[in-house]
Design a protein around this motif. Structure first.
Motif, PDB file in Angstrom:
ATOM      1  N   ILE A   1       0.704  -1.218  -0.111  1.00 30.28           N
ATOM      2  CA  ILE A   1       0.016  -0.090  -0.226  1.00 30.28           C
ATOM      3  C   ILE A   1       0.823   1.311   0.044  1.00 30.28           C
ATOM      4  N   LEU A   2       1.865   1.554   0.961  1.00 32.90           N
ATOM      5  CA  LEU A   2       2.737   2.298   0.630  1.00 32.90           C
ATOM      6  C   LEU A   2       3.167   3.193  -0.699  1.00 32.90           C
ATOM      7  N   ASN A   3       4.039   2.055  -1.202  1.00 32.62           N
ATOM      8  CA  ASN A   3       4.434   2.296  -2.616  1.00 32.62           C
ATOM      9  C   ASN A   3       3.781   2.464  -3.353  1.00 32.62           C
ATOM     10  N   GLU A   4       2.597   2.254  -3.472  1.00 31.20           N
ATOM     11  CA  GLU A   4       1.263   2.550  -4.242  1.00 31.20           C
ATOM     12  C   GLU A   4       1.031   3.750  -3.714  1.00 31.20           C
ATOM     13  N   LEU A   5       1.046   4.119  -2.643  1.00 31.18           N
ATOM     14  CA  LEU A   5       0.841   6.032  -2.619  1.00 31.18           C
ATOM     15  C   LEU A   5       1.422   6.116  -2.800  1.00 31.18           C
ATOM     16  N   SER A   6       3.493   6.438  -2.652  1.00 26.87           N
ATOM     17  CA  SER A   6       4.414   6.575  -3.403  1.00 26.87           C
ATOM     18  C   SER A   6       4.471   7.051  -4.573  1.00 26.87           C
ATOM     19  N   THR A   7       3.561   5.901  -5.478  1.00 27.38           N
ATOM     20  CA  THR A   7       3.779   5.983  -6.936  1.00 27.38           C
ATOM     21  C   THR A   7       2.321   7.196  -6.936  1.00 27.38           C
ATOM     22  N   ARG A   8       1.587   7.057  -6.436  1.00 30.80           N
ATOM     23  CA  ARG A   8       0.411   8.213  -6.555  1.00 30.80           C
ATOM     24  C   ARG A   8       1.049   9.983  -6.179  1.00 30.80           C
ATOM     25  N   VAL A   9       1.568   9.969  -5.268  1.00 36.18           N
ATOM     26  CA  VAL A   9       1.938  10.860  -5.491  1.00 36.18           C
ATOM     27  C   VAL A   9       3.068  11.460  -5.799  1.00 36.18           C
ATOM     28  N   THR A  10       3.920  10.069  -6.248  1.00 34.12           N
ATOM     29  CA  THR A  10       4.604  11.032  -7.027  1.00 34.12           C
ATOM     30  C   THR A  10       3.580  11.224  -8.971  1.00 34.12           C
ATOM     31  N   ARG A  11       3.347  11.058  -9.020  1.00 36.40           N
ATOM     32  CA  ARG A  11       2.405  11.185  -9.890  1.00 36.40           C
ATOM     33  C   ARG A  11       1.304  12.200  -9.970  1.00 36.40           C
ATOM     34  N   ALA A  12       1.185  12.951  -8.921  1.00 39.97           N
ATOM     35  CA  ALA A  12       0.003  13.975  -8.190  1.00 39.97           C
ATOM     36  C   ALA A  12       1.099  15.421  -8.401  1.00 39.97           C
ATOM     37  N   LEU A  13       2.589  15.164  -8.190  1.00 35.37           N
ATOM     38  CA  LEU A  13       3.838  15.877  -8.222  1.00 35.37           C
ATOM     39  C   LEU A  13       3.676  16.423  -9.531  1.00 35.37           C
ATOM     40  N   ASP A  14       3.555  15.171 -10.722  1.00 36.82           N
ATOM     41  CA  ASP A  14       3.907  15.450 -11.601  1.00 36.82           C
ATOM     42  C   ASP A  14       3.099  16.128 -12.460  1.00 36.82           C
TER      43      ASP A  14
END
Length: 758
Positions: free
Chosen positions: A86-99
């Motif tokens: 879950i944390l890895n998925e959230l980290s990916t989503r936060v990175t996408r949101a920043l992009d």
């Protein structure tokens, strides 16, 4: 020796091998077993701390069962996998949101976008970048995610009007984008900390299609946990793939995954979102499998120390017992004159008595000593071995020589096996008492009780156990070295005197055990032991009153009277023949020697008493010398010595004299205690010292009468012991009866008379 050398050597090798193997097994079991009982033993020995591994504050509990711990490990790994996925998925989503924010900001800054018309100028690309809600649960709440999208939408419709003109409509939107970027970066840092606290745990990061996973989840349970989880999977902000681990969990353990995603209070998160410091604290298992923390170096130190202890027992206990038994057997059998006829000197015969029957003990102890020396030399270093090995060698030689003298002295009267038992009891019994006193840090005087306390203390000091490094000096840096040196010198002196006694008694079997000078030397050594014991006990008991100091003095000096009396009788000059008795001249000389020893005793004990008073602060208080009590003590000493002298001058009736002397001594001791209490009261009331014979103390007539009886009986016994023979004819007749007759049976009966056990 030639006849028994091979079997005894083989027995010694086998015994040393078995002892070494069993010691290694015992040490391994003690230091490697992971059971609660073994842990308690190691904690009691100080080899590990109570909370060193587990069960401590902030530590998991200890588990001692592999199956139970395996179940805990599986559950913990499953929870850890869920958290990391879950944390890895959230980290990916936060990175996408920043992009997405960065891309929208670039468009707003480089392209002309009319924000005054439709929302975001009707640009679909901006709508996809800014108005697509990204679900960051469980890091955030659902309302927070919707509020983030709503804030961007409001900012896109907000304009600043100055003087009737709209200023840069992008400003409000760019400001909101910057604020949300800061918030997302904070989320990214928090996710990094949460991932790091999980430690190293591999997950499969290979991608799988997100739309396919959404379809599988929605179709499997559209109105339950599957459908809700499918919505979360799809709300990623446009990330096309998910990790293989997330896909596997969603398909095969969707219930646990949905509980972790939609509840921040789920047990799987270990309070990661509701405790401020949780993200900085590593996640611990509820329990861990306990394993012994003892290092290999400490294990080898303990093994070497135990082997050195066994070698000490072989050389200091088994060897001297065999020597004493063999010497007593030779004396009992009367073969020593025959051995002397072979041309052996007394020294060579003593060496033969030590080495001949001791092949087993010498070789077995030597092998154990060699193994322990090699192990300890590699672990603690050669320098640390010098003092224990020197003590072992010196005290082993001294104890064997003492065993020769004692075995020869007792061989006339006691069976050889009983001699060995008495020797073993003397060495082991005093060694146990002294070892307890030294090991428990109760008294440094324990070093004076034979060779075992010092040698075993030095061996145990090499084990690495806490609190054992200074056991060779009784953990007393001030008085301990003095005690150790005095003990070694005293035992060497005793060994030398026993060797001299042996050399004389080989030539003359009925020679006295000690010469007068040797008896006086041993008496002086025992007086020094008493004074040192008094100083040691007073320091440890913390004497703060005269009563406690007097009690310590009594305890330290109580053994002196019987010991000095025995030395006195053992050193009496008498004809070198069986059942010879000393003359009245020798009795008087011995009595005078005892007066000198008694004066020296009082001087040594008095100096120690004064030293203790000075160190404890009692010297500054008002006190008086207890002359009346001291006079009673002198009477007790004189009466006891007179009784011993009188008994030594009689061939018959010794038991009756001993019983009468013992009864008189008991009465005198009781009277001395009563006088002490009377004198204490007299000093407290009058502040003047009491005088001998109760003079000036206001004693009643009953006290005076009892004192006259006690002193009269004591003086009568002393005078009787020192009187010359009145019936010389009777003494001469008794001497003639003593001579062996022509009949062999009479001679044999005379030789057998007086033996205790055969």
């Amino acid at each position: 020796m030639r006849r028994d050398l091979r079997p005894r050597a083989l027995s010694a090798v086998v015994a040393a091998t078995l002892l070494s193997g069993l010691t290694w097994l015992g040490t391994s079991a003690l230091t490697r077993m992971d059971s609660p009982a073994a842990q308690d033993v190691r904690i009691a020995l100080g080899m590990e701390q109570s909370w060193e591994v587990c069960d401590g504050p902030g530590k998991p509990i200890c588990s001692y069962d592999d199956r139970e711990q395996a179940a805990v490990d599986r559950e913990f790994m499953g929870q850890q996998r869920i958290r990391l996925v879950i944390l890895n998925e959230l980290s990916t989503r936060v990175t996408r949101a920043l992009d997405n924010l960065r891309a929208a900001e670039d468009i707003l800054k480089t392209q002309t976008v009319d924000l005054q018309g439709d929302l975001l100028g009707g640009r679909k690309d901006l709508s996809d970048l800014l108005l697509t809600t990204i679900d960051l649960r469980p890091l955030t709440q659902r309302d927070d995610d919707l509020q983030r999208t709503s804030s961007l939408q409001i900012a896109a419709s907000t304009f600043d009007v100055v003087d009737g003109k709209i200023r840069a409509p992008q400003n409000a939107l760019l400001t909101e984008i910057g604020a949300q970027r800061t918030e997302l970066k904070s989320h990214a840092m928090r996710l990094d900390r949460l991932i790091r606290r999980e430690g190293e745990f591999p997950i499969d990061t290979a991608g799988t299609d997100r739309q396919a996973l959404w379809a599988d989840l929605f179709n499997s349970d559209p109105y339950g946990a599957g459908g809700e989880l499918a919505g979360w999977v799809l709300s990623s902000g446009g990330v096309p793939t998910v990790t293989q681990s997330l896909a596997g969990l969603a398909q095969y353990n969707s219930q646990a995954l949905a509980e972790a995603v939609f509840s921040q209070d789920a047990r799987v998160w270990q309070h990661a979102f509701d405790e401020p410091m949780a993200e900085f604290t590593a996640v611990q298992k509820p329990s861990i499998r306990y394993h012994s923390p003892v290092q290999d170096s400490q294990r080898w130190q303990l093994l070497g120390s135990l082997l050195l202890g066994f070698a000490s027992f072989m050389l200091l206990l088994v060897g001297p017992v065999i020597t004493a038994t063999h010497t007593a057997r030779e004396r009992e059998a009367g073969t020593l004159p025959v051995l002397r006829m072979t041309g052996l000197s007394a020294g060579d015969l003593a060496l033969a008595m030590t080495l001949g029957p001791n092949v087993f003990a010498m070789l077995g102890g030597g092998l154990l000593l060699l193994i322990s020396t090699v192990i300890l030399g590699l672990t603690v270093g050669p320098a640390a071995l010098l003092m224990p090995l020197a003590l072992l060698v010196v005290l082993s030689a001294a104890t064997h020589l003492t065993a020769i003298g004692i075995g020869d002295a007792l061989g006339h009267r006691v069976n050889a096996l009983l001699v060995g038992a008495l020797m073993a009891l003397g060495i082991a019994g005093t060694g146990v008492v002294g070892g307890v006193l030294v090991g428990a840090n109760m008294a440094s005087a324990g070093l004076l009780l034979g060779p075992l306390p010092a040698v075993l203390g030095g061996a145990l000091g090499l084990s690495g156990l806490p609190g054992t490094s200074e056991l060779a000096v009784a953990s007393d840096p001030e008085l301990g070295p003095t005690m150790l040196g005095y003990a070694v010198l005293t035992q060497l002196m005793l060994a030398g005197i026993c060797l001299l006694s042996w050399r004389r008694r080989v030539e003359q079997a009925w020679a006295p055990l000690f010469r007068p000078a040797e008896g006086v030397a041993l008496a002086v050594a025992s007086i020094g032991c008493s004074a040192l014991t008094m100083v040691d006990l007073s320091a440890r008991i913390n004497t703060q009153s005269f009563d406690s100091l007097n009690l310590v003095t009594f305890l330290a000096s109580a053994f002196l009277l019987p010991l000095l009396g025995w030395l006195l009788v053992a050193s009496l000059r008498r004809p070198a023949r069986a059942h010879a008795v000393p003359s009245h001249v020798e009795a008087r000389s011995a009595f005078l020697r005892f007066q000198g020893v008694l004066a020296l005793t009082m001087l040594a004990v008095g100096m120690a008493y004064t030293n203790v008073m000075a160190t404890s602060g009692l010297s500054g208080e008002q006190s008086e010398v207890m002359w009346a009590t001291l006079a009673q003590i002198v009477l007790i000493a004189e009466t006891a010595v007179a009784g011993l002298l009188l008994s030594s001058r009689r061939r018959v009736g010794r038991l009756g004299i001993s019983m009468a002397t013992g009864a008189l001594l008991m009465v005198q001791i009781a009277f001395a205690v009563l006088v002490y209490r009377l004198e204490v009261g007299h000093v407290a009331v009058t502040h003047t010292p009491g005088l001998p014979f109760l003079y000036g103390m206001g004693a009643s007539p009953y006290w005076i009468a009892l004192m006259i009886l006690v002193w009269g009986a004591g003086f009568g016994l002393i005078l009787t012991a020192l009187l010359r023979e009145r019936d010389r004819a009777r003494a001469a007749a008794a001497a003639e009866v003593e001579e062996p007759g022509e009949d062999g049976e009479a001679g044999e009966a005379g030789d057998r008379r007086g033996r205790w056990l055969h």
